[in-house]
Design an enzyme around this catalytic site. Structure first.
Site, PDB file in Angstrom:
ATOM      1  N   HIS A   1     -13.652 -61.920 -71.133  1.00 44.95           N
ATOM      2  CA  HIS A   1     -14.285 -63.227 -70.948  1.00 44.95           C
ATOM      3  C   HIS A   1     -13.805 -64.182 -72.038  1.00 44.95           C
ATOM      4  CE1 HIS A   1     -17.981 -65.947 -71.407  1.00 44.95           C
ATOM      5  NE2 HIS A   1     -17.366 -66.323 -70.313  1.00 44.95           N
TER       6      HIS A   1
ATOM      7  N   HIS B   1     -16.887 -73.821 -65.776  1.00 44.09           N
ATOM      8  CA  HIS B   1     -17.091 -72.767 -64.774  1.00 44.09           C
ATOM      9  C   HIS B   1     -17.087 -73.303 -63.345  1.00 44.09           C
ATOM     10  CE1 HIS B   1     -18.869 -70.768 -68.399  1.00 44.09           C
ATOM     11  NE2 HIS B   1     -18.155 -69.779 -67.922  1.00 44.09           N
TER      12      HIS B   1
ATOM     13  N   ARG C   1     -41.350 -75.782 -79.430  1.00 45.31           N
ATOM     14  CA  ARG C   1     -42.593 -75.475 -80.149  1.00 45.31           C
ATOM     15  C   ARG C   1     -43.732 -76.278 -79.527  1.00 45.31           C
ATOM     16  NH1 ARG C   1     -46.660 -73.279 -81.472  1.00 45.31           N
ATOM     17  NH2 ARG C   1     -47.430 -73.031 -83.602  1.00 45.31           N
TER      18      ARG C   1
ATOM     19  N   CYS D   1     -39.359 -75.926 -87.571  1.00 43.53           N
ATOM     20  CA  CYS D   1     -40.746 -75.472 -87.568  1.00 43.53           C
ATOM     21  C   CYS D   1     -41.096 -74.905 -88.938  1.00 43.53           C
ATOM     22  CB  CYS D   1     -40.934 -74.416 -86.492  1.00 43.53           C
ATOM     23  SG  CYS D   1     -42.608 -73.750 -86.407  1.00 43.53           S
TER      24      CYS D   1
ATOM     25  N   TYR E   1     -50.542 -75.189 -91.255  1.00 37.96           N
ATOM     26  CA  TYR E   1     -49.338 -75.765 -91.859  1.00 37.96           C
ATOM     27  C   TYR E   1     -49.579 -76.181 -93.314  1.00 37.96           C
ATOM     28  CZ  TYR E   1     -47.674 -75.724 -87.083  1.00 37.96           C
ATOM     29  OH  TYR E   1     -47.309 -75.329 -85.824  1.00 37.96           O
TER      30      TYR E   1
END
Length: 530
Positions: free
Chosen positions: A93, A117, A191, A238, A374
């Site tokens: 490939h 492709h 997220r 994040c 957080y």
């Protein structure tokens, strides 16, 4: 002369007779030829032709296809209802073993990202590997239950590594994260805290409160027409990126993110500063924070919320956007359509999606995600002793880097004599990454990586203004294999423009929420003598 004149007339007449005869003969021949082929065609139409045998294939369920995900078990994929065994093709490939990302599933989502492709010869190659048909039941997508609050969530790319389905949270495979300086929308980490809301752009209104001109609202069309469009390339990360490494020290609560809860995009929209000034903001106006509220909500009606300091919000150098485009397209549903906040240099949790409300306030957002999540704590703090009010909400993130290639546990051939290592590096607050050091022996000796701030083959981007380096840098280094080494402990560490550097180990930065994980990233690789 009469004799000569009569002779010429006779000669011309003879010539004309031969010419006409030839024309009639030619026309007759053409007519005969046409009639012959018409008769042949009619005869062929009434003659029973032998039927070519169409090969029949067994029918497989998606569950059976999914069992073939490795070279040992065979690599099967599906495409437009067909089942293909491409095990022998993997080695040749052109894109390498990334084709294994589709193993056991559909090719369509992968081919959609790579237009190369969509060519006839590629389909011809694929057809040679066909081994079956996918069952009609699996070909038809099963309708989601209407009672499921997540039933209207958008489709996602199957290559994403899912950390939770509801709400949906996933990261791209780390081995492809550094392939593109600008992360394709489909691969940008997802997220979500709540179900993805469906928002009608024609009726959308952005509410603005707490400013001198009083409450007001803006439509999407007004946001686009009343304010200049600005573009910013910025990395979002994040707070829990690399939490999986913290979990190895001692388990914590939170999604088990790997190294890919980070991505880079080009965002476009109105500057938050311009919108706030339009609503009456000017120096001296009372208010320390700008609060954001999303349109995503839980079953009780509680919406996602967050806030940032007003200084960041109104600064000309802050580059905070009310973004309605991502990488040249309208925001995808998972990324906040139709409008989100993009706060460059700041933790992803403050970049509120599906933005519904902005408010200038003396107080931070009262949202759970601002007040009780957080935040970073000492390694000695546990859930019995934690006092969330004692720690500030995370805004700017620390310097970060990670190795995307080679992967943990992979093998390098001794005959190659060297190894190429790739990764990303970024720092919060607009601090530019100025160096990435890479070691093959656990940190005893070091190599300096080459940094890249654009796509390969493009002219290097100019250095950003000081304090406005919002985008990551991709890096790469090729180093000789240490003599006689049977295993490599590859390590990377980044240094930013303030000379902040990553800590060397995870244990001293362990915290009960597993956030702010930025120790040296380590990958162990075998060296094969074959």
């Amino acid at each position: 002369m009469p004799g000569q004149s009569g002779g010429q007339c006779h000669t011309h007449a003879s010539a004309w007779r031969h010419m006409l005869a030839g024309l009639f003969l030619g026309a007759g021949a053409m007519l005969s030829y046409g009639l012959y082929h018409r008769q042949q065609a009619e005869q062929a139409a009434t003659t029973v032709q032998p039927v070519r045998e169409v090969p029949t294939f067994p029918v497989y369920s998606q569950e059976e296809v999914a069992k073939h995900r490795t070279l040992a078990d065979g690599v099967w994929v599906t495409y437009k209802g067909g089942v293909y065994d491409i095990t022998d093709f993997v080695a040749v490939h052109p894109g390498g073993d990334k084709i294994l990302l589709a193993a056991g599933g559909a090719l369509e989502p992968f081919w959609a990202l790579y237009a190369v492709h969509n060519q006839e010869h590629v389909l011809e190659i694929l057809s040679g590997y066909k081994v079956g048909e996918l069952s009609p039941e699996d070909s038809a997508q099963q309708a989601a239950s209407s009672t499921d609050p997540y039933s209207s969530d958008p489709p996602r790319h199957p290559a994403l590594r899912v950390n939770s389905q509801k709400p949906f949270n996933a990261e791209p495979p780390s081995e492809i994260l550094s392939d593109n300086y600008i992360t394709p929308n489909a691969f940008f980490f997802k997220r979500n805290h709540l179900p993805v809301p469906k928002v009608d752009p024609d009726t959308y209104r952005l509410e603005i409160q707490g400013l001198p001109k009083g409450p007001m609202s803006l439509s999407l069309a007004e946001l686009k027409s009343k304010f200049p469009k600005h573009t910013v390339t910025a990395t979002l990360q994040c707070a829990g990126n690399r939490r999986s490494e913290i979990n190895q020290v001692k388990p914590v609560k939170g999604l088990n993110w790997g190294i890919a809860a980070i991505s880079n995009a080009t965002w476009a929209g109105a500057r938050l500063r311009d919108v706030l000034i339009h609503a009456g903001y000017e120096p001296g106006v009372k208010g320390k924070h700008v609060q954001f509220e999303g349109l995503d909500r839980d079953v009780t009606g509680t919406t996602y919320g967050a806030s940032i300091p007003v200084g960041k919000a109104v600064s000309e150098e802050g580059d905070v956007l009310l973004a309605y485009e991502m990488n040249g397209e309208e925001l995808p549903a998972d990324h906040g359509f139709p409008v989100r906040v993009v706060v460059p240099g700041t933790v992803g949790a403050r970049n509120v999606k599906w933005l519904g409300k902005i408010a200038l306030s003396e107080e931070e957002s009262s949202s759970h995600w601002q007040q009780n999540d957080y935040k970073g704590f000492s390694p000695s703090t546990d859930w019995d002793t934690v006092d969330f009010k004692s720690a500030p909400a995370i805004q700017e993130l620390p310097v970060q880097s990670a190795i995307t290639q080679p992967a943990e546990g992979s093998v390098v051939e001794r005959s190659q004599e060297e190894v190429t290592i790739k990764g990303y590096a970024w720092s919060g607050g607009g601090r530019e990454v100025v160096r990435v050091d890479v070691s093959l022996d656990g940190g005893r000796t070091w190599h300096v990586a080459e940094l890249r701030s654009g796509e390969k083959g493009q002219e290097a981007a100019a250095s950003p203004p000081p304090g406005r380096a919002w985008a990551w840098k991709l890096w790469e280094v090729t180093a000789p294999l240490p003599p006689a080494a049977q295993e490599l402990e590859i390590v990377c560490k980044a240094v930013d423009s303030s000379y902040n550097v990553q800590p060397d180990t995870v244990a001293p930065i362990w915290n009960l929420r597993g956030v702010l994980s930025n120790a040296w990233h380590r990958v162990r690789v075998k060296v094969s003598e074959d």
